[in-house]
Design a protein around this motif. Structure first.
Motif, short mmCIF file in Angstrom:
data_model
loop_
_atom_site.label_atom_id
_atom_site.label_comp_id
_atom_site.label_asym_id
_atom_site.label_seq_id
_atom_site.Cartn_x
_atom_site.Cartn_y
_atom_site.Cartn_z
N LEU A 9 -6.02 -1.61 17.51
CA LEU A 9 -7.29 -1.73 16.79
C LEU A 9 -7.88 -3.14 16.78
O LEU A 9 -9.05 -3.31 16.50
CB LEU A 9 -7.09 -1.33 15.31
N GLY A 10 -7.04 -4.13 16.99
CA GLY A 10 -7.41 -5.52 16.78
C GLY A 10 -6.71 -6.02 15.52
O GLY A 10 -6.34 -5.23 14.65
N ALA A 11 -6.55 -7.33 15.41
CA ALA A 11 -5.76 -7.90 14.31
C ALA A 11 -6.40 -7.64 12.95
O ALA A 11 -5.73 -7.15 12.03
CB ALA A 11 -5.58 -9.40 14.53
N ALA A 12 -7.66 -7.97 12.79
CA ALA A 12 -8.30 -7.81 11.47
C ALA A 12 -8.33 -6.36 11.00
O ALA A 12 -7.95 -6.07 9.86
CB ALA A 12 -9.69 -8.43 11.49
N PRO A 13 -8.75 -5.41 11.85
CA PRO A 13 -8.73 -4.01 11.39
C PRO A 13 -7.32 -3.52 11.05
O PRO A 13 -7.15 -2.73 10.12
CB PRO A 13 -9.31 -3.23 12.56
N ALA A 14 -6.32 -3.99 11.77
CA ALA A 14 -4.94 -3.58 11.48
C ALA A 14 -4.51 -4.10 10.12
O ALA A 14 -3.88 -3.38 9.34
CB ALA A 14 -3.99 -4.08 12.57
N VAL A 15 -4.85 -5.35 9.81
CA VAL A 15 -4.50 -5.92 8.51
C VAL A 15 -5.22 -5.16 7.39
O VAL A 15 -4.62 -4.84 6.36
CB VAL A 15 -4.83 -7.44 8.48
N VAL A 16 -6.48 -4.85 7.58
CA VAL A 16 -7.23 -4.08 6.59
C VAL A 16 -6.60 -2.69 6.42
O VAL A 16 -6.46 -2.19 5.29
CB VAL A 16 -8.72 -3.97 6.97
N ALA A 17 -6.21 -2.06 7.51
CA ALA A 17 -5.60 -0.73 7.44
C ALA A 17 -4.29 -0.77 6.65
O ALA A 17 -4.06 0.08 5.78
CB ALA A 17 -5.35 -0.19 8.85
N ILE A 18 -3.45 -1.76 6.92
CA ILE A 18 -2.17 -1.86 6.21
C ILE A 18 -2.41 -2.12 4.73
O ILE A 18 -1.76 -1.52 3.86
CB ILE A 18 -1.30 -2.97 6.84
N GLY A 19 -3.35 -3.01 4.42
CA GLY A 19 -3.67 -3.27 3.02
C GLY A 19 -4.22 -2.04 2.32
O GLY A 19 -3.92 -1.77 1.16
N SER A 20 -5.03 -1.27 3.03
CA SER A 20 -5.61 -0.05 2.47
C SER A 20 -4.54 0.99 2.18
O SER A 20 -4.59 1.67 1.14
CB SER A 20 -6.66 0.53 3.42
N VAL A 21 -3.58 1.11 3.06
CA VAL A 21 -2.48 2.05 2.83
C VAL A 21 -1.71 1.60 1.57
O VAL A 21 -1.37 2.43 0.71
CB VAL A 21 -1.54 2.13 4.05
N GLY A 22 -1.46 0.31 1.45
CA GLY A 22 -0.76 -0.21 0.27
C GLY A 22 -1.54 0.04 -1.00
O GLY A 22 -0.97 0.47 -2.02
N LEU A 23 -2.83 -0.23 -0.97
CA LEU A 23 -3.66 -0.02 -2.15
C LEU A 23 -3.74 1.47 -2.51
O LEU A 23 -3.70 1.85 -3.69
CB LEU A 23 -5.05 -0.59 -1.91
N GLY A 24 -3.81 2.31 -1.49
CA GLY A 24 -3.81 3.76 -1.73
C GLY A 24 -2.51 4.22 -2.37
O GLY A 24 -2.51 5.05 -3.28
N GLU A 25 -1.40 3.66 -1.92
CA GLU A 25 -0.10 4.01 -2.49
C GLU A 25 -0.03 3.60 -3.95
O GLU A 25 0.47 4.34 -4.80
CB GLU A 25 1.01 3.34 -1.68
N VAL A 26 -0.55 2.42 -4.27
CA VAL A 26 -0.56 1.97 -5.67
C VAL A 26 -1.43 2.90 -6.51
O VAL A 26 -1.06 3.27 -7.63
CB VAL A 26 -1.05 0.50 -5.77
N ALA A 27 -2.58 3.30 -5.99
CA ALA A 27 -3.47 4.21 -6.72
C ALA A 27 -2.78 5.55 -6.97
O ALA A 27 -2.84 6.09 -8.09
CB ALA A 27 -4.77 4.41 -5.95
N LEU A 28 -2.10 6.08 -5.96
CA LEU A 28 -1.39 7.35 -6.14
C LEU A 28 -0.27 7.22 -7.16
O LEU A 28 -0.09 8.09 -8.01
CB LEU A 28 -0.83 7.84 -4.81
N ARG A 29 0.48 6.13 -7.08
CA ARG A 29 1.59 5.92 -8.02
C ARG A 29 1.06 5.78 -9.45
O ARG A 29 1.63 6.30 -10.39
CB ARG A 29 2.40 4.70 -7.64
N THR A 30 -0.05 5.06 -9.61
CA THR A 30 -0.63 4.87 -10.94
C THR A 30 -1.13 6.20 -11.49
O THR A 30 -0.89 6.52 -12.67
CB THR A 30 -1.78 3.83 -10.87
N ALA A 31 -1.80 6.98 -10.67
CA ALA A 31 -2.28 8.30 -11.12
C ALA A 31 -1.11 9.20 -11.49
O ALA A 31 -1.16 9.90 -12.51
CB ALA A 31 -3.13 8.93 -10.02
N ARG A 32 -0.07 9.15 -10.72
CA ARG A 32 1.11 9.98 -11.00
C ARG A 32 1.77 9.55 -12.30
O ARG A 32 2.18 10.40 -13.10
CB ARG A 32 2.08 9.87 -9.84
N ALA A 33 1.87 8.24 -12.52
CA ALA A 33 2.48 7.74 -13.75
C ALA A 33 1.64 8.14 -14.96
O ALA A 33 2.18 8.56 -15.98
CB ALA A 33 2.63 6.22 -13.69
N ARG A 34 0.33 8.05 -14.84
CA ARG A 34 -0.54 8.45 -15.95
C ARG A 34 -0.41 9.94 -16.23
O ARG A 34 -0.40 10.37 -17.38
CB ARG A 34 -1.98 8.10 -15.64
#
Length: 131
Positions: A98-123
């Motif tokens: 994908l290129g360096a910048a899009p790959a970094v954004v993709a990895i960060g997005s996956v991490g942020l999505g995981e945090v959102a799912l975990r937070t929703a599940r905890a709530r």
């Protein structure tokens, strides 16, 4: 040290989520940044988030794991931390594709999505326990 002074056991999971969310958001901002100043601030945010996570993670294990299982769980965490090079290898493959910048954004997005799912599940589980 600040985490040890301010964070109480009832806030451990929230602190983990905030640390991971800050780190993931910082990674996304870094990937999107075209400015050295913004990049520096985002890398600092990643460091603060990772530090918060790393400071609280062992405390969660001690607080939430039965005493006879703690050494096994800590060993498992150490083993999983050791798999980090595999994730970096995957990030490298994504960067080639994908290129360096899009790959970094993709990895960060996956991490942020995981945090959102975990937070929703905890709530959801807290709401369930109250009813």
């Amino acid at each position: 040290l600040a985490m040890a002074l301010w964070v109480r056991p009832r806030h451990f999971i929230a602190s983990l989520n905030v640390g991971m969310g800050l780190a993931a958001a910082g990674v996304i901002v870094f990937g999107l940044s075209g400015s050295v100043a913004v990049s520096a601030i985002s890398v600092f945010a990643v460091g603060v988030g990772v530090a918060a996570f790393a400071a609280i993670q062992p405390a969660v294990v001690v607080a939430e794991t039965p005493a006879d299982m703690r050494s096994r769980v800590m060993g498992l965490i150490g083993t999983l931390i050791g798999t980090n090079p595999v994730g970096l290898l995957l990030l490298g493959g994504l960067a080639v594709a994908l290129g360096a910048a899009p790959a970094v954004v993709a990895i960060g997005s996956v991490g942020l999505g995981e945090v959102a799912l975990r937070t929703a599940r905890a709530r959801h589980s807290v709401t369930r326990r109250k009813s």
